[in-house]
Design an enzyme around this catalytic site. Structure first.
Site, short mmCIF file in Angstrom:
data_model
loop_
_atom_site.label_atom_id
_atom_site.label_comp_id
_atom_site.label_asym_id
_atom_site.label_seq_id
_atom_site.Cartn_x
_atom_site.Cartn_y
_atom_site.Cartn_z
N SER A 102 16.67 18.07 -17.30
CA SER A 102 15.83 19.26 -17.23
C SER A 102 16.47 20.42 -17.97
CB SER A 102 15.59 19.65 -15.77
OG SER A 102 14.89 20.88 -15.68
N HIS B 221 0.83 -1.21 0.00
CA HIS B 221 0.00 0.00 0.00
C HIS B 221 0.87 1.26 0.00
CE1 HIS B 221 -3.57 -2.47 1.09
NE2 HIS B 221 -2.68 -3.16 1.79
#
Length: 463
Positions: free
Chosen positions: A318, A188
């Site tokens: 980037s 989870h």
């Protein structure tokens, strides 16, 4: 100055640029279907050439082709398979749904090559006729689906299976020495009990092993060939036994276990075998998506993510953030997976629309399947070379995260019970202290007792 020659079909005469070998039906398709730029895949063209070569050989054995004609067809297909005429198969996928125009493209080019060899003049229909000789005993309705199956098998054998084996080997080699690296598990997206890094990667390895098994299972029906069914499955204008001998010839030529389909009506009207195979490709995409996303998460950071794995740094990430490096191979692979999933939707819809005696979504089915095979193969190999081979564990950080995890408390369950163990975990989390400190504070365990029970090395194996 461009030279033209005149070719003809049942609709009349048409002009064709003389440097090309195709005939009237191919030219009409070029003029009538100016839709997109998605040409028929090269491996499908190769498969059609194999089909015509094998059909000519069987027709010769039956005495239905003169030796001179059969030999000229054989030579022409060999030259096509040798990539001498790659620019002569220009038709796009978006054409008749039976693939008739691509089948005729192949018939016309073979006849044209053969006629040039026999007479010195390309084109025409004599002495080798594209329908009467090259297409003898065949229909587009059985030839095109046969080529679809041959192409799927060849692409899978030549590209996909080697690529998945490459990925399997890379994952095995990378993780073989990681059995002593104990890390925290996560369920989870929350902390869970520990496991080794090798155990974690063993899940990925088994997914790829199962993928290879699924491929072999799904190929069983793809080995069955429609050839011999001709127009609607009855085999009209095809000699009895042609289908069996043809499949044997294809099997011999390709070294793959092709057989004639037992029911030609099914082979023409439905493409369930290819829908099933596309489903296998979809499942492989699901597996690769899970593996890639896990590696992406485990390599997130470098300072503010999970950071358990160091991923290879291949290029700047980037245009505005200096020094940023991104998991680009993961991103490429997961985009491929989404494309394959979308392709399967297309194949599913196309496969479900086989009306009466013929499915007429054949080109789009094979285009998407072959694209999926190509993309999965290339992406898997790229992922190995530029990502998996360079992955390294960040052992210091792995150990630090593991030792801080509250879920090590699970080892206490058999000794002090679930409720008491939960009290320790909550106390540690609430006050920012260790599990050991919380156990002592609550007077549930001594330090010695805690150290004896909570041993991560013992938690990664069954007791």
């Amino acid at each position: 100055m461009t030279n033209y020659r005149t070719e003809s079909d049942s609709f009349g005469e048409i002009q064709i640029e003389d440097k090309f070998y195709w005939g009237a039906q191919t030219q009409r398709s070029l003029e009538n279907f100016k839709i997109g730029k998605q040409r028929m895949p090269e491996i499908l063209i190769r498969s059609l050439a194999i089909l015509k070569k094998c059909a000519a050989k069987v027709n010769l054995e039956f005495g239905d082709l003169e030796p001179k004609i059969a030999e000229s067809i054989d030579k022409a297909t060999s030259r096509i398979l040798n990539a001498e005429f790659s620019d002569n198969f220009p038709l796009v996928v978006w054409q008749t749904g039976s693939g008739t125009q691509t089948n005729m493209n192949m018939n016309e080019v073979i006849a044209s090559i053969a006629n040039e060899e026999l007479t010195g003049m390309k084109g025409g229909k004599s002495p080798v006729h594209p329908n009467d000789h090259v297409n003898k005993g065949q229909s587009s309705n059985d030839s095109f689906p046969t080529a679809m199956h041959i192409a799927t098998v060849l692409a899978t054998r030549e590209k996909l299976i080697p690529a998945l084996n490459n990925l399997l080997t890379a994952l095995q080699n990378k993780s073989k020495d990681w059995d002593s690296i104990i890390k925290i598990g996560r369920t989870h997206l929350q902390d869970a009990t520990p496991l080794t890094l090798k155990q974690e990667f063993s899940g990925y390895i088994t997914q790829i092993e199962y993928a290879l098994e699924r491929i072999e299972d799904a190929l069983k029906k793809v080995y069955l060939l429609a050839q011999g069914g001709t127009a609607v499955g009855t085999g009209i204008n095809s000699r009895k036994g042609f289908d069996i001998k043809f499949a044997e010839e294809v099997a011999e030529f390709t070294k793959q276990p092709f057989k004639t389909a037992p029911n030609k009506f099914e082979s023409l009207a439905a493409h369930d075998a290819l829908v099933e195979f596309s489903g296998t490709l979809n499942t492989i995409a699901v597996s690769l998506m899970k593996i890639a996303n896990d590696i992406r998460l485990l390599g997130s950071g470098p300072r503010c993510g999970l950071g358990e794995l160091h991923l290879p740094e291949n290029e700047p990430g980037s245009s505005i953030m200096p020094g940023k490096v991104n998991p680009t191979q993961v991103e490429a692979l997961t985009m491929v997976c989404t494309q394959v999933m979308g392709n399967h939707v297309t194949v599913t819809i196309a496969g479900s629309n086989g009306h009466l005696e013929l499915n007429v979504f054949k080109p789009v089915i094979i285009y998407n399947i072959l694209q999926s095979i190509e993309l999965l193969s290339d992406a898997a190999n790229s992922f190995v070379t530029h990502c998996v081979d360079g992955i390294e564990p960040n052992i210091t950080h792995i150990n630090d995260l593991r030792d801080k995890s509250l879920m090590l408390v699970t080892a206490l369950n058999p000794h002090i019970g679930y409720d008491n163990a939960a009290k320790i975990a909550k106390e540690a989390h609430k006050h920012g202290i260790t599990l050991k400190e919380a156990a002592k504070k609550l007077n549930l365990l001594s330090e010695e007792e805690f150290n004896k029970i909570v041993v991560p090395e013992k938690m990664v194996r069954q007791s």
